[in-house]
Scaffold this active site. Structure first.
Site, PDB file in Angstrom:
ATOM      1  N   LYS A  33       0.808  -1.210   0.000  1.00  0.00           N
ATOM      2  CA  LYS A  33       0.000   0.000   0.000  1.00  0.00           C
ATOM      3  C   LYS A  33       0.847   1.268   0.000  1.00  0.00           C
ATOM      4  O   LYS A  33       0.606   2.176  -0.801  1.00  0.00           O
ATOM      5  CB  LYS A  33      -0.906  -0.012   1.241  1.00  0.00           C
ATOM      6  CG  LYS A  33      -1.737   1.222   1.397  1.00  0.00           C
ATOM      7  CD  LYS A  33      -2.266   1.308   2.815  1.00  0.00           C
ATOM      8  CE  LYS A  33      -1.106   1.506   3.764  1.00  0.00           C
ATOM      9  NZ  LYS A  33      -1.546   1.645   5.176  1.00  0.00           N
ATOM     10  N   THR A  34       1.834   1.300   0.872  1.00  0.00           N
ATOM     11  CA  THR A  34       2.682   2.492   0.960  1.00  0.00           C
ATOM     12  C   THR A  34       3.357   2.760  -0.381  1.00  0.00           C
ATOM     13  O   THR A  34       3.461   3.899  -0.823  1.00  0.00           O
ATOM     14  CB  THR A  34       3.763   2.303   2.040  1.00  0.00           C
ATOM     15  OG1 THR A  34       3.124   1.895   3.232  1.00  0.00           O
ATOM     16  CG2 THR A  34       4.507   3.599   2.284  1.00  0.00           C
ATOM     17  N   ASP A 216      -4.464   8.205   4.628  1.00  0.00           N
ATOM     18  CA  ASP A 216      -3.993   6.857   4.903  1.00  0.00           C
ATOM     19  C   ASP A 216      -4.775   6.298   6.098  1.00  0.00           C
ATOM     20  O   ASP A 216      -5.240   7.047   6.941  1.00  0.00           O
ATOM     21  CB  ASP A 216      -2.494   6.948   5.239  1.00  0.00           C
ATOM     22  CG  ASP A 216      -1.842   5.593   5.175  1.00  0.00           C
ATOM     23  OD1 ASP A 216      -2.350   4.736   4.433  1.00  0.00           O
ATOM     24  OD2 ASP A 216      -0.828   5.388   5.871  1.00  0.00           O
ATOM     25  N   GLU A 217      -4.879   5.001   6.168  1.00  0.00           N
ATOM     26  CA  GLU A 217      -5.571   4.355   7.292  1.00  0.00           C
ATOM     27  C   GLU A 217      -6.967   4.951   7.494  1.00  0.00           C
ATOM     28  O   GLU A 217      -7.359   5.282   8.619  1.00  0.00           O
ATOM     29  CB  GLU A 217      -4.761   4.505   8.592  1.00  0.00           C
ATOM     30  CG  GLU A 217      -3.323   4.056   8.504  1.00  0.00           C
ATOM     31  CD  GLU A 217      -3.142   2.564   8.616  1.00  0.00           C
ATOM     32  OE1 GLU A 217      -4.141   1.822   8.449  1.00  0.00           O
ATOM     33  OE2 GLU A 217      -2.017   2.125   8.836  1.00  0.00           O
ATOM     34  N   GLN A 247      -8.598  -3.973   9.447  1.00  0.00           N
ATOM     35  CA  GLN A 247      -7.519  -3.568  10.347  1.00  0.00           C
ATOM     36  C   GLN A 247      -7.904  -2.372  11.208  1.00  0.00           C
ATOM     37  O   GLN A 247      -7.047  -1.666  11.727  1.00  0.00           O
ATOM     38  CB  GLN A 247      -6.252  -3.261   9.555  1.00  0.00           C
ATOM     39  CG  GLN A 247      -5.672  -4.494   8.889  1.00  0.00           C
ATOM     40  CD  GLN A 247      -4.349  -4.214   8.213  1.00  0.00           C
ATOM     41  OE1 GLN A 247      -3.348  -3.937   8.848  1.00  0.00           O
ATOM     42  NE2 GLN A 247      -4.359  -4.290   6.892  1.00  0.00           N
ATOM     43  N   ARG A 600       1.105  -9.723  10.799  1.00  0.00           N
ATOM     44  CA  ARG A 600       2.430  -9.107  10.936  1.00  0.00           C
ATOM     45  C   ARG A 600       3.511 -10.093  10.553  1.00  0.00           C
ATOM     46  O   ARG A 600       4.647  -9.730  10.323  1.00  0.00           O
ATOM     47  CB  ARG A 600       2.698  -8.661  12.391  1.00  0.00           C
ATOM     48  CG  ARG A 600       1.760  -7.608  12.974  1.00  0.00           C
ATOM     49  CD  ARG A 600       1.600  -6.431  12.102  1.00  0.00           C
ATOM     50  NE  ARG A 600       0.409  -6.603  11.270  1.00  0.00           N
ATOM     51  CZ  ARG A 600       0.155  -5.886  10.195  1.00  0.00           C
ATOM     52  NH1 ARG A 600       0.997  -4.978   9.798  1.00  0.00           N
ATOM     53  NH2 ARG A 600      -0.936  -6.094   9.472  1.00  0.00           N
TER      54      ARG A 600
END
Length: 771
Positions: A33-34, A216-217, A247, A600
């Site tokens: 994503k980043t 973002d997020e 998330q 993770r």
DNA sequence: TCTATCACATTTTTT
DNA sequence: ATGTGATAGA
């Protein structure tokens, strides 16, 4: 070769090249994503969009910094405005402070300041805390603000009983903030949202100034943030949000999952892109995560997949107690480091609550494994740091009551509680800041002349400090230290050689000031420094570079990845937490928390629970988390490490603790063993009933050693035997020492005549000949 | 006004 | 187990 567009999958490229109009990017964990976000910004710049028209908002400083760095790499030049929501709001408020009744030198209160202020507000409002607590009220007020509720707009609104008292405190609290020319974190968002709503011409100006906005997020935005983002993209709807409903783990802080779930309704012409390919984890891990999260209802379906090679099965271990869990995990880590080329930094141990890291800490320390704990409270919360910063804050904004209260008598100046109570009463009556009230102490009749003298001396100190306000930060800070004799105060309050920490922290703060001066040779103002410090968080301090095992909560782990992950305490009432059990929404959030933890992991993952867990000082039985039932057991490796313990061989709890039948906790585990890699599937383990009590065993650690020792019978080795090692080839056993798990062989290798020592329980020595 | 002692609670915490 | 906050006594 196109740096920006090459090496992207189709969905990724679609997102990167999208320019005008709203876009929703649903990005699964580890989906790059980043990369997509940064490439998209670089693409916009290359297509001629001026950097000044792009605004990217994140939740953490770390995310903002990382993105900024990566965009700079792809598209060097004028930097894009990338910052956290709060930093963005801080800047806006600085510029338009008068619109919300602030002055531009306003202070930002942290949680401690805010709570101290609320405490005052509670006193002023005359409310008793007997049916509630400061924390509850603080929470409730935070929620009000997140919901864009102002004290005025709440009048006459019906509230649940729990929030009634908070609603009464709220206006008093706001009044105190206003008088102190201060805002708390939530206020910053609320003020900006209101500012945009009440000033259409400003809204319009900013709307066209920030033509391209990215968030973002997005799943973690609350109503205030939502309102800000919407206000800035009415005319220019070039709003691109990224996030993953699965998330969202900050609902308890006011995040509204509906913001992302309803994005497609809010912006009907939206282009939705799904990033479903995962580059991080093995398929094994991903399947477990996916199967778990399928049980949630409030989500948007994503089909996660990966082309990564199959890895080790996800392990579920059931330990007798928390200490055994800690010892075994520490042993596993040591083993992996010693024999499998892992480094400490490859490991993360995640848990629901901070206190669960304690036993792990102990086990790691006793094995000399380096570790760090990412905790909520660190450097800037330290008393000495807060004290010194309070002096700086008071210089910058004399109205800052929280700062004043903290240092008015630190170091001691004979200005005690009684005096301050009188000052506060006077200040409240006249609606003036405490500092002003102290300046006018002659008007406060209840204060004795002697004390007035002390108060005036304090005012003198602050005045002399203020005259230095425009010098470099380093000079200013050193001047504060000198004038207040703060260092002496620290030295004296030190017990006995113990607290040299505090002085070291002071030095560190001075270094931070020096560094700030260096970075801001021209624009370095006290105000900027204080703003920067206020909006820094401690998770930012986590150094990725240091080679240490990381211990942290599941919340803190979001956005990170590790080769090997352990999630401990997967027990009912812990994960899900007992206070989230009743509410289905919160229950789903707990499930997402586990989902975040699982995803993770890159290569190996172990979930564990303990049948006995020490909590609040005593041992309590624990039951399996309901989430464990939802995992695909057939493809996991389930290990019930049931062993008798020092807490009683005839463990009463064993019978009492209820486990879901499907888990078959006490059954023979031949099935599971067949899924083990060959080296772990020795005849010894299968034939020895694991429930057999071992009388001589005293500690969990020794038990594990025994267990390990049993996997390879050490007694088959004799002195003089020729053995073979995968790396060094053949050699002769020179001597044997130790016992159990520590049974060690010294081998002289033929190839270089060098002796090496091996623990037989770990080393891969094969016997070549008996002689 | 300061200090010592005791009671008390204790989820998570991007800013 | 551990830290914080209130209260009582010096």
């Amino acid at each position: 070769m196109d740096l920006i567009l090459d090496n992207l999958t189709d969905p990724q490229r679609a997102a990167v090249t999208h320019m005008d109009g709203p876009m929703l990017m649903l990005a699964g964990p580890g989906s790059g994503k980043t990369r997509v976000v940064t490439h998209r910004i670089a693409h916009l710049l290359r297509e001629g969009v001026p950097a000044s028209q792009i605004l990217a908002l994140t939740f953490t400083n770390k995310a903002a910094e990382e993105m900024l760095a990566r965009v700079q790499q792809l598209a060097p030049g004028e930097p894009v405005w990338m910052s956290t929501f709060h930093r963005f709001c801080a800047r806006m408020l600085r510029q338009y402070s008068s619109l919300v009744g602030l002055q531009e030198n306003y202070s930002i209160y942290d949680m401690a300041d805010a709570k101290a202020t609320m405490k005052r507000a509670i006193e002023v409002s005359g409310i008793s805390l007997s049916h509630t607590s400061l924390d509850q009220i603080a929470n409730a007020i935070s929620h009000f603000k997140n919901q864009l509720l102002t004290p005025e707009s709440m009048e006459g609104v019906n509230l649940p009983a729990g929030k009634m008292l908070a609603a009464k405190v709220y206006p008093y609290y706001q009044q105190l903030l206003l008088v102190a020319n201060a805002v708390d974190f939530d206020c910053m968002l609320l003020h900006v949202a209101r500012m945009l709503r009440e000033n259409p011409e400003l809204r319009e100006a900013l709307d066209s100034r920030f033509r391209y906005i990215m968030v973002d997020e997005y799943q973690d935005t609350n109503l205030a943030q939502y309102a800000i983002v919407r206000s800035l993209s009415v005319v220019h709807q070039n709003l691109a949000v990224t996030g993953d409903p699965d998330q969202s783990i900050y609902g308890w802080r006011g995040a509204n999952l509906n913001n992302i779930l309803d994005f497609e309704n809010d912006y009907p012409q939206v282009k939705t892109v799904r990033l479903e390919q995962n580059y991080r984890s093995t398929p094994n891990i991903l399947r477990v995560a996916d199967q778990l999260i399928t049980n949630n209802t409030r989500r948007k379906h994503k089909g996660l997949y990966t082309h990564n090679p199959e890895g080790a099965a996800v392990r579920l271990r059931i330990y007798a107690n928390g200490y055994q869990e800690a010892d075994d995990i520490a042993d596993q880590i040591v083993e992996q480091i010693q024999n499998h080329g892992r480094s400490p930094k490859d490991f993360a141990i995640l848990c629901r609550m901070n206190y669960l890291t304690r036993s792990l800490e102990h086990s790691l320390r006793s094995r000399v494994v380096p570790y760090t704990i990412v905790r909520g409270v660190e450097f800037y919360q330290r008393k000495e740091i807060k004290d010194l910063l309070s002096y700086l804050q008071l210089i910058n904004n004399p109205a800052n009551d929280a700062a004043l209260s903290r240092i008015v008598n630190t170091p001691a100046r004979g200005i005690g509680k009684t005096t301050m109570d009188r000052v506060m009463l006077f200040a409240a009556r006249h609606r003036i800041p405490l500092f002003e009230a102290i300046c006018r102490c002659d008007e406060i009749e209840s204060i004795k002349p002697r004390t007035r003298g002390l108060l005036k001396r304090f005012v003198g100190i602050i005045d002399s400090l203020s005259r230095k306000a425009s010098s470099s930060l380093e000079d200013l800070l050193r001047f504060v230290l000198e004038q207040t004799q703060y260092s002496d105060y620290l030295r004296f309050s030190t017990v006995e050689g113990e607290d040299n920490d505090a002085l070291a922290n002071v030095d560190e703060l001075v270094s931070a000031a020096v560094e700030f001066d260096r970075q801001h040779p021209d624009d370095g103002s006290l105000e900027t420094f204080l703003e920067q410090v206020a909006l820094i968080s401690d998770t930012d301090a986590w150094e990725e570079s240091s080679d240490r095992v990381t211990l942290m909560t599941l919340h803190a782990a979001k956005g990170l990845e590790f080769p090997c992950v352990y999630i401990i305490g997967v027990e009912d009432q812990v994960l899900p937490h007992h206070r989230s059990h009743d509410d289905p929404m919160q229950f789903e959030e707990e499930r997402r928390l586990l989902f975040v933890g699982i995803t993770r992991a890159e290569q190996t993952l172990q979930l564990s629970m303990a049948k006995l867990r020490s909590a609040r000082g005593s041992m309590r039985p624990a039951a399996a988390s309901p989430f464990l039932l939802e995992l695909p057991r057939e493809e996991m490796q389930v290990i019930d490490a049931h062993q008798p313990t020092q807490y009683g061989d005839d463990n009463d709890f064993d019978v009492d603790v209820e486990y879901p039948e499907a888990w078959d906790m006490h059954a023979d585990h031949d099935d599971d063993l067949n899924q083990l890699p060959p080296e772990e599937r020795t005849p010894e383990t299968t034939s020895t009933p694991r429930t057999a009590p071992i009388a001589s065993v005293t500690t969990a650690a020794q038990m594990l050693e025994q267990q390990m020792a049993n996997t390879i019978d050490p007694d088959i080795y004799t002195v003089g035997m020729i053995v073979s090692h995968p790396e060094y080839g053949s050699g002769r056993i020179q001597s044997l020492s130790g016992s159990g798990g520590k049974r060690t062989a010294t081998v002289n290798f033929f190839v270089d005549s060098i002796e090496r020592r091996f623990r037989l329980s770990h080393a891969q020595l094969t016997i070549e000949s008996e002689d």
